[in-house]
Design an enzyme around this catalytic site. Sequence first.
Site, PDB file in Angstrom:
ATOM      1  N   GLY A   8      -7.171 -35.814  -2.552  1.00  0.00           N
ATOM      2  CA  GLY A   8      -8.206 -36.227  -1.609  1.00  0.00           C
ATOM      3  C   GLY A   8      -7.650 -36.468  -0.217  1.00  0.00           C
ATOM      4  O   GLY A   8      -7.990 -37.453   0.432  1.00  0.00           O
ATOM      5  N   ASP A  66      13.491 -23.549  -2.999  1.00  0.00           N
ATOM      6  CA  ASP A  66      13.725 -22.137  -3.299  1.00  0.00           C
ATOM      7  C   ASP A  66      14.117 -21.941  -4.757  1.00  0.00           C
ATOM      8  O   ASP A  66      15.068 -21.237  -5.096  1.00  0.00           O
ATOM      9  CB  ASP A  66      14.792 -21.548  -2.387  1.00  0.00           C
ATOM     10  N   HIS A  82      12.502 -17.083  -3.553  1.00  0.00           N
ATOM     11  CA  HIS A  82      12.342 -15.907  -2.686  1.00  0.00           C
ATOM     12  C   HIS A  82      12.584 -14.595  -3.431  1.00  0.00           C
ATOM     13  O   HIS A  82      12.252 -13.533  -2.919  1.00  0.00           O
ATOM     14  CB  HIS A  82      13.244 -16.010  -1.444  1.00  0.00           C
ATOM     15  N   GLY A 110      21.158  -9.225  -3.692  1.00  0.00           N
ATOM     16  CA  GLY A 110      20.902  -9.045  -5.119  1.00  0.00           C
ATOM     17  C   GLY A 110      21.501 -10.156  -5.957  1.00  0.00           C
ATOM     18  O   GLY A 110      21.151 -10.328  -7.124  1.00  0.00           O
ATOM     19  N   ASN A 111      22.430 -10.937  -5.366  1.00  0.00           N
ATOM     20  CA  ASN A 111      23.044 -12.053  -6.089  1.00  0.00           C
ATOM     21  C   ASN A 111      22.149 -13.284  -6.161  1.00  0.00           C
ATOM     22  O   ASN A 111      22.456 -14.228  -6.894  1.00  0.00           O
ATOM     23  CB  ASN A 111      24.374 -12.463  -5.434  1.00  0.00           C
ATOM     24  N   SER A 112      21.077 -13.323  -5.382  1.00  0.00           N
ATOM     25  CA  SER A 112      20.200 -14.493  -5.403  1.00  0.00           C
ATOM     26  C   SER A 112      19.732 -14.796  -6.813  1.00  0.00           C
ATOM     27  O   SER A 112      19.216 -13.922  -7.511  1.00  0.00           O
ATOM     28  CB  SER A 112      18.973 -14.263  -4.512  1.00  0.00           C
TER      29      SER A 112
END
Length: 442
Positions: free
Chosen positions: A300, A160, A130, A240-242
């Site tokens: 398929g 993720d 993400h 922001g730590n992700s």
Amino acid sequence: MMKKNFLRVTTYAAVFGIIGGMTFEGVTYVSDKLINNTAVESTVNTNDKEDKNTGKTQAASAISTSAGNSNGVSEVVEDVLPSLVAIDVTATQTRTDWYGRQYSQDSSGSGSGIIVAQDENYMYIATNNHVVANTTKVSVKFYDDKVCEAVVKGTDSTADIAVVAIKRSDISSDTLEKVKVASLGDSDLVKVGEQAIAIGNALGYGTSVTVGYISAKDREVQSEDANMKLMQTDAAINPGNSGGALVDINGNVIGINSAKYADTEVEGMGFAIPINVANPIIKSIIEAEEVSEGEAAYLGIKGKDIPSGYTEYYNIPEGAFVDEVTEDAPAHKAGIKRGDIIVKFNDMEVKSMESLQEKLALCKAGSKVKVVVRRADNGEYVEKEFTVTLGKKADSDIANENNGSTDNGSSNNSQNGYNGQGSSYYGGLQDNSRLPYIGGLY
């Protein structure tokens, strides 16, 4: 049991906005807003370790036996920081105005990453899907504040997990000397109550450090896409730590920071994916060969996602539901049938059609893969394994059908071969809602 069910229900409700005031959020910081995605984390697992200037693949060892850096958090952080990066991204988002008109707008975001491997040509950084999903530009800032452009090597949206790559030729020799591949721990050996340190690019302002403890292991958390078992910590995990590192007191990465449980009555519930869970996914992305359009493979089948309510109330397995199998296609020849639910592809979990598509995109036509399905049999789902020799998509009978269709999950069923007649088939269970096919035939 009661507590486990509560966690599942509240996170499920929060993801879909049913219970006001509760949110379960991914922690990527984008345009001053949180992206509401639960997340999972990753790191690579190989035992090769060569000098970073020899040109041979260098990767973090699966289990570090180092006993150093035990004198304090500051020493641990000092040792780990050269392995971490800040990631800045630009993404194009489609928005709708007051009058229903759609328009595109660029937005910026920030996340974190961990240097997990390098070879003679590239340096590889693990982060969350993400963080880099639908981005048009990815840049990486190293420990010494030098910035390089990066490309997304591969992703796994269900887990993720993503890997971005940077050409070694774009990295200065000074930076190469200062940074290093992370040392990975063994998340299976981690005990509840052990100290944990979360490091990442909080709010996009730069490196920050928070300290706490491992609160729980194998927390089952339900997101919009899948159920995940995550490691819980009370070390603060902020936007922001992700993609950043959750490390033990010896500086070994034991998880990747990914999500937080946000509620006015809840504090100290951050989550990370155990490093041992992410290792095979990261390794497969790094080792995957580049696949040209002419070498693209196909199974398929036509398939669809299984509604989360079906898995919960009817005990139907999570996976990619096979709604149609093309005659004489690779899947048909291997023995896969309509009604099967694909749950693994080459030893990697499959929980949606998008997840299957991502894994199939890493394979070349002619390669052999192991496909595990769950098949309905007298009211139960029996696991069966098939070896499939993938066909060449360009030579398939449906190549022209998929050409000209840009649908990647649209609800326009006519583009995907559904004529609107009849009802869906889930191993004997019918659903008149007819969910759309995801991206046509694979």
